[in-house]
Design a protein around this motif. Structure first.
Motif, PDB file in Angstrom:
ATOM      1  N   GLU A  62      19.636  58.534  27.559  1.00 23.30           N
ATOM      2  CA  GLU A  62      19.835  59.017  28.924  1.00 23.30           C
ATOM      3  C   GLU A  62      21.300  58.959  29.339  1.00 23.30           C
ATOM      4  O   GLU A  62      21.816  59.883  29.974  1.00 23.30           O
ATOM      5  N   ALA A  63      21.992  57.883  28.964  1.00 20.84           N
ATOM      6  CA  ALA A  63      23.407  57.745  29.327  1.00 20.84           C
ATOM      7  C   ALA A  63      24.234  58.881  28.729  1.00 20.84           C
ATOM      8  O   ALA A  63      25.171  59.387  29.357  1.00 20.84           O
ATOM      9  N   TYR A  66      24.076  62.067  30.806  1.00 18.72           N
ATOM     10  CA  TYR A  66      24.944  62.038  31.988  1.00 18.72           C
ATOM     11  C   TYR A  66      26.401  62.279  31.609  1.00 18.72           C
ATOM     12  O   TYR A  66      27.127  62.993  32.309  1.00 18.72           O
ATOM     13  N   GLU A  69      26.878  65.926  30.632  1.00 23.78           N
ATOM     14  CA  GLU A  69      26.804  66.747  31.837  1.00 23.78           C
ATOM     15  C   GLU A  69      28.134  66.728  32.575  1.00 23.78           C
ATOM     16  O   GLU A  69      28.617  67.765  33.048  1.00 23.78           O
ATOM     17  N   LEU A  92      31.924  61.231  36.501  1.00 24.91           N
ATOM     18  CA  LEU A  92      30.701  60.416  36.541  1.00 24.91           C
ATOM     19  C   LEU A  92      30.596  59.663  37.859  1.00 24.91           C
ATOM     20  O   LEU A  92      29.503  59.511  38.417  1.00 24.91           O
ATOM     21  N   LYS A  93      31.732  59.212  38.361  1.00 23.54           N
ATOM     22  CA  LYS A  93      31.736  58.497  39.647  1.00 23.54           C
ATOM     23  C   LYS A  93      31.326  59.449  40.772  1.00 23.54           C
ATOM     24  O   LYS A  93      30.547  59.084  41.663  1.00 23.54           O
ATOM     25  N   ASN A  95      29.432  62.005  40.440  1.00 27.83           N
ATOM     26  CA  ASN A  95      27.999  62.287  40.247  1.00 27.83           C
ATOM     27  C   ASN A  95      27.117  61.091  40.555  1.00 27.83           C
ATOM     28  O   ASN A  95      25.889  61.213  40.538  1.00 27.83           O
ATOM     29  N   LYS A  97      26.862  58.445  38.621  1.00 33.25           N
ATOM     30  CA  LYS A  97      26.228  58.056  37.355  1.00 33.25           C
ATOM     31  C   LYS A  97      27.080  57.089  36.527  1.00 33.25           C
ATOM     32  O   LYS A  97      26.678  56.737  35.415  1.00 33.25           O
ATOM     33  N   LEU A 100      25.342  53.870  35.690  1.00 33.88           N
ATOM     34  CA  LEU A 100      24.153  54.105  34.869  1.00 33.88           C
ATOM     35  C   LEU A 100      24.494  54.259  33.383  1.00 33.88           C
ATOM     36  O   LEU A 100      23.669  53.958  32.520  1.00 33.88           O
ATOM     37  N   VAL A 101      25.704  54.735  33.072  1.00 31.28           N
ATOM     38  CA  VAL A 101      26.087  54.912  31.668  1.00 31.28           C
ATOM     39  C   VAL A 101      26.721  53.664  31.077  1.00 31.28           C
ATOM     40  O   VAL A 101      27.001  53.620  29.871  1.00 31.28           O
TER      41      VAL A 101
END
Length: 519
Positions: A62-63, A66, A69, A92-93, A95, A97, A100-101
């Protein structure tokens, strides 16, 4: 003394041990995923090499979805942003996420696991293969579950399975949605391709004015060509199929539910050689005509034209055959002759009336055009209301037979109209030009363009339509030099029979009840 029991040890074979060790883990390659993402973070050229191969959903972890993406968002931004540790972390920040990664620490770890992006394309293909394996497992599991459901129609199951497998084969597994940014980029790329492309954006029909109006048949469009019997529906699509397959070398699939494949190819031979259908049917050819036949069919023999004459074809069988033809031969156009002869097949529920069945078939044809991304042309019959009208016999949208859904589902609805068939000698325009050996292609609905009535030349003895020349002159024995040298009339050959000779004089009165062309 008690006897000891002899209990044989349980034998576990090597295969069982291996299966127990492997368990039921889905196919995956997390280490390869890490290598690909790490390469994209350290090499500025790496993202461009795999961005068209991979989608975020192909990553197992899953990471990693992200992170990829975020990389694609930076790559497709306007203007494109650089891709490195800092920019990906910032994206990522944005988003929400990054935590999460595994925060920035995990991104740093990814860059330390790879030295270069030398094999990134090979690694990306491994990730894609693992994703396809997981997708096949998912599809198979769902199929097995549905097979145990007694209420499921077996033909629906077959169609669903084939659709899912086709989507995997084409690399376009269904996605829930696409962002506006992605769609805008796709549209801009399409517009740019069209602007750089010489000629038409779609499949050219070979009829100049029609191509000017539509810019060729467009991918994913459903085109309905409707007419009363005897107007020349089959003659028109055969002429068009010849122009596309022979003239443009584009593969065409023709599904004929009415005529046999040999009958269709004989009519094409007539168009190509200039030998009348009557002569070919009777085999009464002179020695020089045999030579003419052998020489002029060579281009037709090599044409990428595929004809299927299965009678009473169901929409289920059509979809299955069309998918295979597109996959194996790269078909660019599908033609069905004609819609009312198709059946909904066993997949239809509830045994509704014919109108509901035609509605289902037309919806399925539109769905097929979108799925395969090719234009689908379906011929259709018109109701007898045309015959009962007064002086004007020109078809209307309300004349579409059996279902208003045809008009609703189609991107283009067109009609073929030949006043000469109704013994109308002059066109109903200001010039009142003669209608002899002419027909009209009426575009009555055009979802993405304008409407028009396009006049074409009709040569009944050869069973074909052609471009009407610039001056409105029609097929006439009195001007052989013009007809034989006209660059826009590739089918014209010397010494064609005149409409005024013994055969031509009876041409308009000898229509076969089940044929579009007078024989």
């Amino acid at each position: 003394m008690e006897k000891s029991l002899n209990i044989s040890p349980v034998r576990v074979d090597k295969t069982t041990i291996i299966n127990l060790e492997k368990g039921k883990l889905p196919p995956q390659a997390v280490d390869i995923e890490e290598a690909v993402l790490g390469a994209m973070l350290i090499d500025i050229k790496a993202p461009g090499e795999v961005i068209d191969l991979l989608q975020p959903e192909v990553f197992y972890k899953e990471a990693h979805k992200y992170i990829y993406e975020a990389i694609t968002q930076l790559f497709h931004s306007t203007p494109p942003q650089p891709i490195d540790l800092l920019t990906v972390s910032a994206q990522l920040k944005r988003n929400g996420k990054l935590e999460l990664v595994g925060s920035d620490f995990y991104l740093i770890q990814l860059t330390q696991k790879i030295a270069s992006s030398a094999h990134i394309v090979f690694h990306a293909r491994i990730i894609l293969q693992k994703y396809i394996q997981r997708s096949l497992i998912t599809i198979s599991s769902k199929l097995i579950e549905d097979c145990y459901d007694e209420g499921m129609d077996v033909f629906d199951l077959l169609d669903t399975a084939e659709t899912n497998l086709y989507e995997i084969t084409q690399g376009n597994l269904k996605k829930g949605y696409e962002t506006a940014q992605s769609l805008v980029n796709q549209a801009k790329q399409r517009i740019e391709e069209i602007s750089n492309k010489e000629g038409l954006s779609g499949i050219p029909t070979g009829f100049r004015k029609l191509d000017e109006l539509t810019s060729g048949w467009q991918p994913s469009d459903l085109i309905i060509i409707a007419a009363r019997p005897g107007m020349g529906k089959t003659a028109f699509v055969l002429s068009m199929a010849r122009n596309i397959a022979v003239g443009s070398n584009e593969p065409v699939a023709l599904f004929s539910l009415e005529m046999s494949s040999v009958q269709l190819i004989t009519r094409l031979i007539s168009s190509e050689t200039g030998l009348t259908s009557e002569k070919l049917r009777k085999g009464t050819l002179e020695p020089h005509e045999w030579e003419q036949l052998n020489v002029k069919v060579k281009d037709l023999e090599k044409a990428p034209l595929y004809i299927d004459d299965t009678p009473s074809l169901s929409i289920f069988d059509l979809r299955a055959k069309a998918r295979r033809l597109v996959s194996q031969h790269g078909i660019k156009l599908i033609v069905i002759d004609y819609l009312q002869l198709m059946s909904a097949g066993s997949s239809s529920k509830g045994g509704g009336n014919r109108e509901q069945e035609i509605s289902m078939i037309s919806r399925s044809l539109k769905g097929l055009a979108k799925e395969l991304n090719v234009p689908v042309i379906a011929l259709s019959q018109l109701s007898r209301a045309v015959e009962t009208r007064g002086s004007s016999k020109r078809p209307l949208l309300s004349d579409l037979r059996e279902s208003g859904a045809i008009e609703q589902d189609a991107d283009i609805v067109s009609f073929i109209y030949r006043p000469e068939y109704y013994k109308i000698d002059n066109w109903d325009d200001e010039e009142a030009a003669p209608t002899t050996n002419q027909g009209e292609f009426i575009v009555a609905k055009h979802r993405n363009g304008s409407l028009d009535n396009i006049r074409l030349k009709f040569i009944g003895s050869l069973g074909k339509f052609d471009n009407l020349d610039e001056y409105g002159m029609t097929y006439d024995d009195s001007m052989p030099s013009k007809m034989n040298l006209d660059a826009h009339n590739p089918f014209i050959t010397p010494n064609l029979p005149s409409p005024n000779d013994a055969f031509g004089s009876s041409m308009n009165n000898n229509f076969d009840e089940n044929s579009d062309v007078p024989f």
